[in-house]
Design a protein around this motif. Structure first.
Motif, PDB file in Angstrom:
ATOM      1  N   ARG A 152      28.573 -15.070   2.280  1.00  0.00           N
ATOM      2  CA  ARG A 152      29.578 -14.547   1.102  1.00  0.00           C
ATOM      3  C   ARG A 152      30.047 -13.326   1.508  1.00  0.00           C
ATOM      4  O   ARG A 152      30.298 -12.539   0.793  1.00  0.00           O
ATOM      5  N   CYS A 153      30.552 -13.127   2.848  1.00  0.00           N
ATOM      6  CA  CYS A 153      31.199 -12.197   3.247  1.00  0.00           C
ATOM      7  C   CYS A 153      32.722 -12.351   2.827  1.00  0.00           C
ATOM      8  O   CYS A 153      33.011 -13.319   2.204  1.00  0.00           O
ATOM      9  N   ASN A 154      33.472 -11.158   2.657  1.00  0.00           N
ATOM     10  CA  ASN A 154      34.778 -11.231   2.131  1.00  0.00           C
ATOM     11  C   ASN A 154      35.626 -12.291   2.639  1.00  0.00           C
ATOM     12  O   ASN A 154      36.301 -12.993   2.054  1.00  0.00           O
ATOM     13  N   GLU A 155      35.550 -12.321   4.072  1.00  0.00           N
ATOM     14  CA  GLU A 155      36.428 -13.334   4.740  1.00  0.00           C
ATOM     15  C   GLU A 155      36.210 -14.765   4.192  1.00  0.00           C
ATOM     16  O   GLU A 155      37.043 -15.557   4.071  1.00  0.00           O
ATOM     17  N   CYS A 156      34.885 -15.229   4.029  1.00  0.00           N
ATOM     18  CA  CYS A 156      34.588 -16.635   3.540  1.00  0.00           C
ATOM     19  C   CYS A 156      34.991 -16.879   2.161  1.00  0.00           C
ATOM     20  O   CYS A 156      35.285 -17.803   1.935  1.00  0.00           O
ATOM     21  N   ILE A 157      34.679 -15.915   1.279  1.00  0.00           N
ATOM     22  CA  ILE A 157      35.225 -15.951  -0.038  1.00  0.00           C
ATOM     23  C   ILE A 157      36.524 -16.037  -0.357  1.00  0.00           C
ATOM     24  O   ILE A 157      36.892 -16.944  -1.082  1.00  0.00           O
ATOM     25  N   VAL A 158      37.233 -15.143   0.385  1.00  0.00           N
ATOM     26  CA  VAL A 158      38.740 -15.319  -0.026  1.00  0.00           C
ATOM     27  C   VAL A 158      39.286 -16.481   0.693  1.00  0.00           C
ATOM     28  O   VAL A 158      40.146 -17.193   0.218  1.00  0.00           O
ATOM     29  N   ASP A 159      38.806 -16.897   1.954  1.00  0.00           N
ATOM     30  CA  ASP A 159      39.044 -18.345   2.489  1.00  0.00           C
ATOM     31  C   ASP A 159      38.896 -19.486   1.541  1.00  0.00           C
ATOM     32  O   ASP A 159      39.630 -20.273   1.423  1.00  0.00           O
ATOM     33  N   MET A 160      37.686 -19.546   0.985  1.00  0.00           N
ATOM     34  CA  MET A 160      37.314 -20.382  -0.255  1.00  0.00           C
ATOM     35  C   MET A 160      38.335 -20.304  -1.442  1.00  0.00           C
ATOM     36  O   MET A 160      38.796 -21.438  -1.824  1.00  0.00           O
ATOM     37  N   ALA A 161      38.776 -19.192  -1.872  1.00  0.00           N
ATOM     38  CA  ALA A 161      39.616 -19.047  -2.792  1.00  0.00           C
ATOM     39  C   ALA A 161      41.050 -19.541  -2.561  1.00  0.00           C
ATOM     40  O   ALA A 161      41.601 -20.429  -3.015  1.00  0.00           O
ATOM     41  N   ALA A 162      41.412 -19.016  -1.292  1.00  0.00           N
ATOM     42  CA  ALA A 162      42.811 -19.561  -0.738  1.00  0.00           C
ATOM     43  C   ALA A 162      43.144 -21.082  -0.400  1.00  0.00           C
ATOM     44  O   ALA A 162      43.835 -21.591  -0.809  1.00  0.00           O
TER      45      ALA A 162
END
Length: 98
Positions: free
Chosen positions: A37-47
């Motif tokens: 749930r790091c920022n990079e993973c969460i934002v990648d999921m959303a993208a």
């Protein structure tokens, strides 16, 4: 002066972003398996999810009301749910970091 300097494109908003973020939060809360749930993973999921669904751009308050009603459309709601599920699966199986 460039075209972008002449007009305020900051007023454009993709309402689908909030729908995806809400659905992502909901699905992650329900997951029992460990998912980064790091920022990079969460934002990648959303993208990934946002790239898979129809955008809901708006310029005015009336557009926001139109977008809010989109989740009442069963087909659109399902497409958001499926896109978020796919985003979570893709990123959790292949995160962009070690």
């Amino acid at each position: 002066m460039t075209f972008a300097d002449m007009y305020d494109f900051e007023l454009l908003k993709n309402e689908a972003e909030q729908l995806v973020i809400h659905e992502l939060e909901k699905q992650l809360a329900a997951k029992e398996s460990p998912i980064c749930r790091c920022n990079e993973c969460i934002v990648d999921m959303a993208a990934i999810a946002l790239n898979a669904i129809k955008p809901l751009y708006r310029f005015s308050l009336l557009g926001a009301q139109y977008a809010a009603q989109a989740m009442n459309d069963q087909a659109y709601a399902v497409s958001v749910q499926q896109a978020v599920t796919q985003g979570i699966e893709k990123v959790s199986s292949n995160p962009a970091h070690d």
